[in-house]
Design a protein around this motif. Structure first.
Motif, PDB file in Angstrom:
ATOM      1  N   HIS A  92      41.757  39.803  39.864  1.00 29.72           N
ATOM      2  CA  HIS A  92      42.963  39.035  39.554  1.00 29.72           C
ATOM      3  C   HIS A  92      44.229  39.787  39.982  1.00 29.72           C
ATOM      4  N   ARG A 192      44.777  32.271  39.418  1.00 32.89           N
ATOM      5  CA  ARG A 192      43.807  32.572  38.353  1.00 32.89           C
ATOM      6  C   ARG A 192      42.470  31.878  38.657  1.00 32.89           C
ATOM      7  N   ALA A 195      40.689  33.771  41.288  1.00 33.05           N
ATOM      8  CA  ALA A 195      40.135  35.013  40.744  1.00 33.05           C
ATOM      9  C   ALA A 195      38.860  34.724  39.958  1.00 33.05           C
ATOM     10  N   GLU A 196      38.881  33.615  39.223  1.00 37.20           N
ATOM     11  CA  GLU A 196      37.682  33.282  38.446  1.00 37.20           C
ATOM     12  C   GLU A 196      36.500  32.968  39.350  1.00 37.20           C
TER      13      GLU A 196
END
Lengths: 219, 219, 219, 219
Positions: A92, A192, A195-196
């Motif tokens: 992240h 986000r 990143a997940e």
DNA sequence: TATGAATGAGCCTTCATTCAT
DNA sequence: AATGAATGAAGGCTCATTCAT
């Protein structure tokens, strides 16, 4: 003009250099453009940084540090946190440093250019900043791989490379991604989500990598 | 000199431009260097291509096609081959196009440059060559993901991106990788090893991606 | 413009360089001034001579040769002429080369400057032109000294130096001589008179040098 | 820094300027180098001397006087000493002023420069210092020539010029002499030897000059 | 009085481009 | 179709000088 104009000019030059170098690259960027942007004299660059090279090196160093300060690779997580969480934090923060806004992104752009036209500043950058990041990531990877994997194992290195590659891709191939998947947004939420995904993809891989066939099966 | 030097000179100029541009970048490369390499007159570039820009554009177009012709993404595999093998072929050919030797690698370097300074040539490049490659890869990915995944699903797109990212990384971050892992070789065997790792890593991920938690577990 | 403008521009540049360099010295002279004088583009110097240094070196070489061609050190005398006459010819031609008019005097001015700000061109100049002149003079001197004096004897060297010194003085200290002895003229007749004096002075010295006391008498 | 640094700085600047100017020449020498050598601020030169030019002029004036004070042309000989000894003293002191070490040699180098680019300082220099030296030498020469020769006779002037020329030569052509006769040393003993040769050569000439043929014999 | 910072003119050089042949 | 020479616009850098403290 003012009493502290010494440091002030230096600051303005750095800011201008960040803008111009990251947009045009080292070779294309001209000292004159930078100085005009910084509202400074052409000779100021040589006075404060010893020349174009010096300014570039100073900028690269500072940009990296500024980025890491703003988005540290552990994102404030305690050192004892679970490896999964630390991996997510690493990924992240990586994306935030490169896709976020403001001067923290200079570094990414400059490094991307450095890959094309390597300057002598790269060696210093690798030793000082990139190697520690690499060690950090490999520590997490080795822990997740399990089975006694070490930070320096070839497998650990390769897996770390796979993760870093995914992170860099969304930044480095942005013009293409924008065209192939125009619905991907790179705002806070979008970053986000990315990143997940990368964390999820990588965790799946890491957890089963050890038990997978050395070579792809060929039935 | 010779009678057929018309087309011949053009050919030699393209070859020279490929070498010089991909090694030194657009700005650093000089028309003089290219012409010297091509054993042509300084003015030849302007005569045949209208200038430095024209030569670069012409080169970009040709390079991609040449690369794909030399290392097609299925590497000669029949369309009915197992998805795992087709994935390996895709990844392997990808790496060969960018890390191999000779003119097939020009394309990669030139595209990397295009990521930094987008020109109007990129749109054409995406439509003509990159989109088909993307569809090809997503087809394979969807098949491996299983569970009715479609080529256009967001998950498919993301996973394809993860794979492409790994492939590009070894090429785009080469200067750094050379410094962090100096023992990595990029000869024929080394490229094959890399392709095997990326395939293995990605297969592990793809096979378990569907059943993994949406978000990283937080025990 | 014309077909042979290639050599023409080169010529004009040399002429302009002779004027400017000999008046302002290597460091002070600017390529721009030279090119303006030669009615040529700033870049012409680099095209034809590779840079300021190259132009200077080429000029120095040519100027020396031109001077020697115009006023050869034997002034056409047969090799078997009496030493006295050959000495006069040497001295006379020396003065003509440096005090005469036109481009043959560039060399003298340039060499004078070279004594103050030595450039890398001096070594070549000494080997190529000055050493032969020195040998020539020492040959004459040794013959007049008599008593088996050799060209390489220390006494021969010193006496040759005394003669060369007298010749150079009238040129190198011209501004002072003009002030101390304003009636000295440097036209053709004046130069001949000077040459006659220096020859006479030196012959007197050489003929009695051998029999004089090693050290000045101290009664 | 210190309280009396006012005059002190000025002194240090002069010393530094002497070193730097005489070694590098006026144009090549930079104010920065001089100030660094003098451990003074960049602006000090402009504060104390009004600029680079002012410093140079001030230096020129002082250097000549310092040289004459250190090595006076009679070298302490009584006015009634034999002419031969006074000639040797004149020549010896001349060489010491120009070839010796330390600040006395600045003058020679600066004067040599003045010969090439005459400034308004030269007139003052000639009247004040050089003319007296010339008269001094011509007095000695006339005495040795004998036969009622006067200080102002053309023959006396020419012979004095021949002597001065020999003296200046070893200094002004030093770069060439160093190359042609690398074994010549310019330490104390070497300078004395040179003075002895020049005196001997000149005495031989002067003593027989009057009785020699007006023109070189042509048997 | 002395200083560090800032200035702007100018220098050598390089480069893509054009021109006459 | 191709060439060698010429062009002019920058580019990085250096320097003497000035300014505000």
């Amino acid at each position: 003009m003012t009493q502290d104009s010494g440091e002030d000019t230096k600051r303005r030059l750095m800011d201008a250099a960040g803008e111009v170098f990251s947009e045009q690259g080292f070779k294309s960027a001209t000292v004159r453009t930078i100085c005009r942007t910084a509202r400074a004299n052409v000779a100021a660059v040589h006075y404060h940084f010893g020349g174009k090279d010096g300014l570039y090196t100073a900028l690269l160093s500072e940009a990296f540090e500024a980025g890491l300060r703003l988005h540290p690779p552990d994102m404030g997580l305690p050192a004892g946190a679970p490896a999964e969480e630390r991996l997510f934090a690493f990924i992240h923060s990586f994306l935030l440093r490169m896709l976020g806004e403001g001067r923290s992104t200079w570094c990414g752009k400059l490094m991307a250019r450095e890959m094309l036209e390597t300057t002598h500043a790269l060696d210093h950058m690798v030793e000082q900043h990139i190697l520690p990041l690499s060690v950090h990531l490999r520590g997490i990877v080795a822990e997740i791989l399990g089975g006694g994997a070490q930070t320096d194992d070839p497998a650990t290195r390769l897996c770390a490379m796979s993760i870093a590659g995914q992170c860099q891709h969304v930044f480095r191939s942005k013009p293409i991604i924008d065209r192939l998947a125009p619905d991907l947004r790179f705002d806070e939420a979008g970053i986000r989500s990315l990143a997940e995904h990368i964390t999820r993809f990588s965790l799946c891989a890491l957890k089963h990598y050890a038990h997978s066939a050395e070579k792809p099966t060929r039935p």
